[in-house]
Scaffold this active site. Sequence first.
Site, PDB file in Angstrom:
ATOM      1  N   ASN A  43       0.833  -1.187   0.000  1.00 13.80           N
ATOM      2  CA  ASN A  43       0.000   0.000   0.000  1.00 13.80           C
ATOM      3  C   ASN A  43       0.880   1.254   0.000  1.00 13.80           C
ATOM      4  OD1 ASN A  43      -2.330   1.681   0.249  1.00 13.80           O
ATOM      5  ND2 ASN A  43      -3.366   0.039   1.356  1.00 13.80           N
ATOM      6  N   HIS A  69      23.465   0.968  12.061  1.00 13.23           N
ATOM      7  CA  HIS A  69      24.643   1.778  12.355  1.00 13.23           C
ATOM      8  C   HIS A  69      25.288   1.303  13.654  1.00 13.23           C
ATOM      9  CE1 HIS A  69      23.610   4.728   9.232  1.00 13.23           C
ATOM     10  NE2 HIS A  69      22.358   4.459   9.576  1.00 13.23           N
ATOM     11  N   LYS A 125       5.733  -8.923  19.979  1.00  8.98           N
ATOM     12  CA  LYS A 125       5.711 -10.210  20.677  1.00  8.98           C
ATOM     13  C   LYS A 125       4.522 -11.022  20.185  1.00  8.98           C
ATOM     14  CE  LYS A 125       7.920  -8.322  24.807  1.00  8.98           C
ATOM     15  NZ  LYS A 125       7.819  -8.078  26.271  1.00  8.98           N
ATOM     16  N   ARG A 162      -0.862 -14.495  19.722  1.00  2.00           N
ATOM     17  CA  ARG A 162      -1.418 -15.845  19.728  1.00  2.00           C
ATOM     18  C   ARG A 162      -1.063 -16.524  18.419  1.00  2.00           C
ATOM     19  NH1 ARG A 162      -6.075 -16.489  16.643  1.00  2.00           N
ATOM     20  NH2 ARG A 162      -7.256 -14.598  16.098  1.00  2.00           N
TER      21      ARG A 162
END
Length: 207
Positions: free
Chosen positions: A86, A116, A181, A184
């Site tokens: 998009n 860097h 993280k 599920r």
Amino acid sequence: MSNDFEYEEMLNGELYVSKHIFDENKSLHGKIIAQKINMEPLENQDTIKALVKELFAETGENPYVMPPVHVGYGRHTTVGDHFFANMDCIFLDVNRITIGDNVMLGPRVGLYTAGHPIDPDIRIEKLEFGHPIVIKDNVWIGANSIVLPGVTIGKNVVVAAGSVVTKDVSDNTIVGGNPAKIIREVSEKDTVIWNQKKKDYHDKRAN
């Protein structure tokens, strides 16, 4: 590329100084193609698709990038079949970005292979590096998400909008947050729910 030490080190994921890359290997060519895409009227779909094929190293069937698009090099990125990005996505491909089939990127997704040094004295010497990004088949990355250098995203993953993906993501998971993280796993329940929604859609359309 022959004997271009800086360019070879860049693609090897080692420290390099970009200003020393030979002119024929610099990033300007890809940026010019991206600029052409961004200036093309949206109704000229065939021209945009042709420029996308010119921009990336390899493309599968039916790739589409919604302008505007921004690249580091462009030619270090490979996309599979039915790829969609998009508007306002960034492919900072100082190292390679490899994208599988049926991958969708929401608006303003950034794929950043560049990094860097942490040490400031080395950083101000303009030494930098890049590590590759791999995105496997059937991945959906939500708007304003960022994928950092060296990350591999597994098959069938959903990345929630606004996430910062700092490490590898296992297949068949939904991740979100900063750093991202696992929320599920993608389950059989999801398949049942979405197949029912699809059936409802087709039933309504038929009527």
